[in-house]
Design an enzyme around this catalytic site. Structure first.
Site, PDB file in Angstrom:
ATOM      1  N   THR A  15       0.844  -1.196   0.000  1.00  0.00           N
ATOM      2  CA  THR A  15       0.000   0.000   0.000  1.00  0.00           C
ATOM      3  C   THR A  15       0.875   1.240   0.000  1.00  0.00           C
ATOM      4  O   THR A  15       2.062   1.165  -0.326  1.00  0.00           O
ATOM      5  CB  THR A  15      -0.991  -0.034   1.191  1.00  0.00           C
ATOM      6  OG1 THR A  15      -1.961   0.983   1.038  1.00  0.00           O
ATOM      7  CG2 THR A  15      -0.273   0.139   2.525  1.00  0.00           C
ATOM      8  N   ASN A  16       0.317   2.401   0.308  1.00  0.00           N
ATOM      9  CA  ASN A  16       1.083   3.647   0.347  1.00  0.00           C
ATOM     10  C   ASN A  16       0.539   4.539   1.461  1.00  0.00           C
ATOM     11  O   ASN A  16      -0.399   4.158   2.157  1.00  0.00           O
ATOM     12  CB  ASN A  16       1.032   4.346  -1.013  1.00  0.00           C
ATOM     13  CG  ASN A  16      -0.384   4.652  -1.427  1.00  0.00           C
ATOM     14  OD1 ASN A  16      -1.082   5.441  -0.794  1.00  0.00           O
ATOM     15  ND2 ASN A  16      -0.842   3.996  -2.485  1.00  0.00           N
ATOM     16  N   PHE A  17       1.135   5.724   1.622  1.00  0.00           N
ATOM     17  CA  PHE A  17       0.828   6.587   2.767  1.00  0.00           C
ATOM     18  C   PHE A  17      -0.403   7.478   2.577  1.00  0.00           C
ATOM     19  O   PHE A  17      -0.636   8.362   3.389  1.00  0.00           O
ATOM     20  CB  PHE A  17       2.031   7.470   3.095  1.00  0.00           C
ATOM     21  CG  PHE A  17       3.132   6.740   3.799  1.00  0.00           C
ATOM     22  CD1 PHE A  17       2.949   6.284   5.095  1.00  0.00           C
ATOM     23  CD2 PHE A  17       4.345   6.506   3.172  1.00  0.00           C
ATOM     24  CE1 PHE A  17       3.964   5.612   5.764  1.00  0.00           C
ATOM     25  CE2 PHE A  17       5.367   5.841   3.822  1.00  0.00           C
ATOM     26  CZ  PHE A  17       5.178   5.397   5.130  1.00  0.00           C
ATOM     27  N   SER A  18      -1.196   7.296   1.532  1.00  0.00           N
ATOM     28  CA  SER A  18      -2.368   8.161   1.334  1.00  0.00           C
ATOM     29  C   SER A  18      -3.295   8.116   2.544  1.00  0.00           C
ATOM     30  O   SER A  18      -3.664   7.043   3.013  1.00  0.00           O
ATOM     31  CB  SER A  18      -3.146   7.710   0.088  1.00  0.00           C
ATOM     32  OG  SER A  18      -4.355   8.426  -0.002  1.00  0.00           O
ATOM     33  N   ALA A  60      -4.697   7.318  -4.390  1.00  0.00           N
ATOM     34  CA  ALA A  60      -3.312   6.914  -4.665  1.00  0.00           C
ATOM     35  C   ALA A  60      -3.353   5.426  -4.998  1.00  0.00           C
ATOM     36  O   ALA A  60      -3.239   4.564  -4.121  1.00  0.00           O
ATOM     37  CB  ALA A  60      -2.433   7.189  -3.455  1.00  0.00           C
TER      38      ALA A  60
END
Ligand code: CTP
Ligand code: CA
Length: 226
Positions: A33-36, A100
């Site tokens: 995943t990512n930091f969104s 994102a």
């Protein structure tokens, strides 16, 4: 201009917003995943609903409340998000892709928890579908808005995405700048549009920025008259 304060400028319009990160499963307990944080997307959805639009928020996993007057559809992966957006697309007037979306996913999502082994490990990845680009190819009348977070050469990459994805606007922010971007409550963006349109916004709280961005779209696309 009074378009920025007109309360129901989007009455009768359908706005679809995507927000948050996606999760791409590795096994039943792990994912990429990512930091969104989802904050910018939720702010866009809130602003659209306040302006009178029927507002659908297609959201990856975030810990935010659904804004008043907004219908949320929860999704997990890029593939789920693509399917949800495609369902809402034909009768949408504006689609805002704040999410994102993961660019890669594991080729194999293991059905059982992976056990650790001696030595290192490799996860093989494949590309996800570019949702915005797919919408751009299938566009009939919709106004398509993408977001781009860049650390360098912001204008160059934003203009490239505008053209490549057949978007009407790319809202770009420089995530290397302090106080702007993913986890932040404020943002400083530049909007790039068709025919070389460009407008720089001040650093603003995401809620206020969302109102101003939608105000700009309404004004430029003449949406309040139809
Ligand atoms: N986007 C999308 N589907 C993807 C990847 C991105 O719809 N699989 C959308 C995002 O929601 C955003 C826009 O495309 O509105 C730009 O995303 P960004 O990650 O900045 O661009 P990419 O084309 O993925 O390029 P890169 O990550 O290499 O900069
Ligand atoms: Ca990307």
């Amino acid at each position: 201009s009074d378009h920025f304060t007109r309360p129901k400028a989007l009455a009768g319009k359908k706005v679809v917003v995507t927000a948050g990160p996606t999760r791409e499963r590795i096994d039943p307990v792990r994912f990429l995943t990512n930091f969104s944080s989802g904050k910018m997307g939720y702010a866009m959805a809130r602003a659209a609903a306040e302006m009178g639009a029927e507002t659908i928020l297609i959201s990856g996993p975030v810990s935010l409340q659904v804004p008043k007057g907004v219908k949320r559809i929860s999704v997990e992966s890029a593939e789920d998000m693509l399917n949800a957006v495609k369902t809402e697309y034909p009768d949408a007037d504006i689609v805002i892709k704040t999410a994102a979306v993961a660019d890669y996913r594991p080729i194999h999502a293991h059905s059982q928890k992976m056990k650790k082994q001696a030595g290192g490990s490799t996860i093989e990845l494949e590309r996800t579908v570019d949702i915005l680009q797919t919408l751009g190819q299938e566009k009939t009348h919709q106004i398509l808005i993408g977001f781009a977070a860049e650390t360098n050469d912001v204008a160059h990459y934003a203009k490239d995405k505008l053209a490549r994805k057949n978007a009407d606007y790319i809202i770009a922010n420089d995530v290397s700048e302090a106080g702007s971007g993913f986890e932040s409550d404020s943002n400083r963006v530049t909007v790039y549009g068709r025919n070389g349109f460009e407008r720089i916004f001040d650093m603003l709280p995401k809620e206020q920025l969302a109102q101003q961005l939608l105000g700009l779209i309404v004004e430029r696309e003449d949406l309040h008259d139809s």
